[in-house]
Design a protein around this motif. Structure first.
Motif, PDB file in Angstrom:
ATOM      1  N   GLY A  22       0.820  -1.216   0.000  1.00 45.83           N
ATOM      2  CA  GLY A  22       0.000   0.000   0.000  1.00 45.83           C
ATOM      3  C   GLY A  22       0.847   1.255   0.000  1.00 45.83           C
ATOM      4  N   ARG A  23       1.905   1.272   0.809  1.00 45.43           N
ATOM      5  CA  ARG A  23       2.767   2.453   0.879  1.00 45.43           C
ATOM      6  C   ARG A  23       3.623   2.583  -0.377  1.00 45.43           C
ATOM      7  NH1 ARG A  23       4.357   0.024   5.530  1.00 45.43           N
ATOM      8  NH2 ARG A  23       6.582   0.305   5.006  1.00 45.43           N
ATOM      9  N   ALA A  24       4.073   1.444  -0.918  1.00 49.47           N
ATOM     10  CA  ALA A  24       4.902   1.478  -2.126  1.00 49.47           C
ATOM     11  C   ALA A  24       4.104   1.998  -3.317  1.00 49.47           C
ATOM     12  CB  ALA A  24       5.460   0.092  -2.417  1.00 49.47           C
ATOM     13  N   LEU A  25       2.866   1.539  -3.474  1.00 50.93           N
ATOM     14  CA  LEU A  25       2.028   2.025  -4.572  1.00 50.93           C
ATOM     15  C   LEU A  25       1.770   3.520  -4.434  1.00 50.93           C
ATOM     16  CD1 LEU A  25      -0.601  -0.859  -4.944  1.00 50.93           C
ATOM     17  CD2 LEU A  25       1.272  -0.288  -6.514  1.00 50.93           C
ATOM     18  N   ASP A  26       1.539   3.961  -3.214  1.00 53.02           N
ATOM     19  CA  ASP A  26       1.315   5.388  -2.983  1.00 53.02           C
ATOM     20  C   ASP A  26       2.546   6.204  -3.379  1.00 53.02           C
ATOM     21  OD1 ASP A  26      -0.004   7.786  -1.580  1.00 53.02           O
ATOM     22  OD2 ASP A  26       1.892   7.585  -0.503  1.00 53.02           O
ATOM     23  N   SER A  27       3.739   5.688  -3.070  1.00 51.42           N
ATOM     24  CA  SER A  27       4.954   6.455  -3.354  1.00 51.42           C
ATOM     25  C   SER A  27       5.171   6.649  -4.851  1.00 51.42           C
ATOM     26  CB  SER A  27       6.172   5.755  -2.743  1.00 51.42           C
ATOM     27  OG  SER A  27       6.518   4.600  -3.482  1.00 51.42           O
ATOM     28  N   MET A  28       4.617   5.736  -5.648  1.00 57.68           N
ATOM     29  CA  MET A  28       4.799   5.807  -7.098  1.00 57.68           C
ATOM     30  C   MET A  28       3.682   6.571  -7.801  1.00 57.68           C
ATOM     31  SD  MET A  28       6.368   1.992  -7.882  1.00 57.68           S
ATOM     32  CE  MET A  28       5.184   1.075  -6.893  1.00 57.68           C
ATOM     33  N   ALA A  29       2.680   6.999  -7.038  1.00 53.28           N
ATOM     34  CA  ALA A  29       1.576   7.753  -7.621  1.00 53.28           C
ATOM     35  C   ALA A  29       1.995   9.191  -7.915  1.00 53.28           C
ATOM     36  CB  ALA A  29       0.384   7.734  -6.669  1.00 53.28           C
ATOM     37  N   LYS A  30       1.337   9.814  -8.899  1.00 47.80           N
ATOM     38  CA  LYS A  30       1.670  11.193  -9.253  1.00 47.80           C
ATOM     39  C   LYS A  30       1.428  12.143  -8.090  1.00 47.80           C
ATOM     40  CE  LYS A  30       0.965  10.929 -14.256  1.00 47.80           C
ATOM     41  NZ  LYS A  30       0.178  11.424 -15.422  1.00 47.80           N
ATOM     42  N   THR A  31       0.386  11.880  -7.336  1.00 48.02           N
ATOM     43  CA  THR A  31       0.085  12.706  -6.166  1.00 48.02           C
ATOM     44  C   THR A  31       0.259  11.840  -4.917  1.00 48.02           C
ATOM     45  OG1 THR A  31      -2.263  12.151  -6.417  1.00 48.02           O
ATOM     46  CG2 THR A  31      -1.493  14.221  -7.397  1.00 48.02           C
ATOM     47  N   SER A  32       1.511  11.504  -4.624  1.00 52.22           N
ATOM     48  CA  SER A  32       1.805  10.630  -3.493  1.00 52.22           C
ATOM     49  C   SER A  32       1.374  11.271  -2.182  1.00 52.22           C
ATOM     50  CB  SER A  32       3.299  10.314  -3.446  1.00 52.22           C
ATOM     51  OG  SER A  32       3.624   9.594  -2.274  1.00 52.22           O
ATOM     52  N   PHE A  33       0.780  10.491  -1.326  1.00 55.85           N
ATOM     53  CA  PHE A  33       0.284  10.946  -0.038  1.00 55.85           C
ATOM     54  C   PHE A  33       1.398  10.950   1.001  1.00 55.85           C
ATOM     55  CE2 PHE A  33      -2.246  10.959   3.776  1.00 55.85           C
ATOM     56  CZ  PHE A  33      -3.452  11.533   3.426  1.00 55.85           C
ATOM     57  N   LEU A  34       2.132   9.844   1.095  1.00 56.96           N
ATOM     58  CA  LEU A  34       3.170   9.690   2.119  1.00 56.96           C
ATOM     59  C   LEU A  34       4.572  10.018   1.615  1.00 56.96           C
ATOM     60  CD1 LEU A  34       2.014   6.247   3.582  1.00 56.96           C
ATOM     61  CD2 LEU A  34       1.679   8.490   4.636  1.00 56.96           C
ATOM     62  N   ARG A  35       4.778   9.935   0.291  1.00 62.17           N
ATOM     63  CA  ARG A  35       6.108  10.127  -0.301  1.00 62.17           C
ATOM     64  C   ARG A  35       7.136   9.197   0.368  1.00 62.17           C
ATOM     65  NH1 ARG A  35       5.576  14.365  -3.606  1.00 62.17           N
ATOM     66  NH2 ARG A  35       3.966  15.917  -3.141  1.00 62.17           N
ATOM     67  N   ASP A  36       6.742   7.940   0.505  1.00 59.28           N
ATOM     68  CA  ASP A  36       7.559   6.946   1.191  1.00 59.28           C
ATOM     69  C   ASP A  36       8.428   6.207   0.174  1.00 59.28           C
ATOM     70  OD1 ASP A  36       8.655   5.020   2.816  1.00 59.28           O
ATOM     71  OD2 ASP A  36       6.767   4.458   3.775  1.00 59.28           O
ATOM     72  N   ASP A  37       9.494   6.869  -0.275  1.00 58.69           N
ATOM     73  CA  ASP A  37      10.363   6.267  -1.288  1.00 58.69           C
ATOM     74  C   ASP A  37      11.050   5.006  -0.781  1.00 58.69           C
ATOM     75  OD1 ASP A  37       9.704   8.310  -3.027  1.00 58.69           O
ATOM     76  OD2 ASP A  37      11.430   9.540  -2.494  1.00 58.69           O
ATOM     77  N   LEU A  38      11.327   4.948   0.517  1.00 60.13           N
ATOM     78  CA  LEU A  38      11.973   3.760   1.062  1.00 60.13           C
ATOM     79  C   LEU A  38      11.067   2.538   0.938  1.00 60.13           C
ATOM     80  CD1 LEU A  38      14.294   2.372   2.486  1.00 60.13           C
ATOM     81  CD2 LEU A  38      13.384   3.202   4.681  1.00 60.13           C
ATOM     82  N   ALA A  39       9.755   2.729   1.081  1.00 56.03           N
ATOM     83  CA  ALA A  39       8.826   1.610   0.928  1.00 56.03           C
ATOM     84  C   ALA A  39       8.915   1.024  -0.474  1.00 56.03           C
ATOM     85  CB  ALA A  39       7.398   2.057   1.234  1.00 56.03           C
ATOM     86  N   ALA A  40       8.971   1.892  -1.482  1.00 56.30           N
ATOM     87  CA  ALA A  40       9.090   1.417  -2.860  1.00 56.30           C
ATOM     88  C   ALA A  40      10.419   0.698  -3.076  1.00 56.30           C
ATOM     89  CB  ALA A  40       8.952   2.587  -3.832  1.00 56.30           C
TER      90      ALA A  40
END
Length: 260
Positions: A22-40
């Motif tokens: 869930g966090r990795a997909l968010d980090s790859m979205a154009k409008t990332s919510f968490l900006r969790d690059d480490l998760a990706a």
């Protein structure tokens, strides 16, 4: 690039893949919510196809918003207590410490089963104030290496649903018996939602008929241990983070808020 196997992990331990995805997909979205690059980054270094991990309708958004809500609670506590101790209960591959980047005066303890902590040790960046604890939370000795006399915030994200009420009671009483003062922040499920858990945990090997631990009264945990005081409940539908979600996600939250 070195990849890391998850084969030693049990289905229960593999539930860490759900929140990581869930966090990795968010980090790859154009409008990332968490900006969790480490998760990706972690997701890309696992020798496992996360495409096989099913999130289901609204689960990714749910993971992202609850993660942000817990981040907000921990960040506020650390800002108020620069010498705080943070304890991540059932840490999995959670990357909260990287997102919040606390000062070195804060000691951060990630507690999980030994194989999970070994995986964290192989994959996570080294930080001098990060302390892995490889132990079962059902083992009364797990607190021995954690300071007891400093302001402490304990985070349980997704943990309580995989414990019974008796196990939860024992854990809570271990916490209040060890730590002098602090806060516990956790996500929890209503009994209705708990009955649905098996629909998305099945993709990591948990039987489809699994039902997690749920309760309807937000003050319920405080009834399990007289040393606890219930402070506050916040739902995803009322959290300030909801305004940053997409229109469709906000609509889904509003609909969910009317469910039992």
């Amino acid at each position: 690039m070195t990849t890391h196997s998850i084969e030693p992990l049990t289905p229960l331990e593999k539930t860490l893949l759900i929140t990581l995805k869930g966090r990795a997909l968010d980090s790859m979205a154009k409008t990332s919510f968490l900006r969790d690059d480490l998760a990706a980054d972690l997701a890309g270094r696992l020798d496992h196809d996360l495409g096989t991990v099913s999130l289901g309708l609204g689960v990714q958004e749910g993971i992202v918003i609850r993660t942000s809500m817990l981040d907000r609670a921990v960040d506020a506590f650390v800002r108020a207590h620069p010498d705080a101790v943070v304890v991540e209960l059932g840490s999995g591959l959670e990357t909260r410490m990287s997102r919040l980047d606390p000062p070195v005066t804060v000691d951060w303890f990630d507690v999980d089963l030994p194989d999970v902590i070994a995986l964290r040790g192989a994959m996570m960046p080294v930080r001098e104030n990060a302390h892995p604890v490889g132990a079962s939370l059902l083992d009364p000795q797990w607190t021995e290496t954690v300071p007891a006399d400093r302001p402490t915030i304990l985070v349980a994200d997704g943990l309580l649903g995989f414990l019974s009420e008796r196990e939860t009671t024992n854990l809570l009483r271990r916490i209040t018996g060890h730590f002098t003062a602090g806060e516990l922040v956790t996500n929890a499920y209503t009994r209705f939602t708990a009955r649905l858990t098996g629909h998305y945990t099945a993709s990591v090997g948990i039987p489809k008929g699994y039902r997690s631990y749920g309760f309807d009264d937000p003050g319920h945990l405080a009834t399990l241990d007289p040393a606890l005081s219930f402070v506050d409940e916040q739902t995803r539908a009322t959290a300030p983070e909801r305004e940053r979600l997409s229109t469709a996600a906000r609509l889904n939250l509003r609909l969910m808020a009317h469910w039992p």
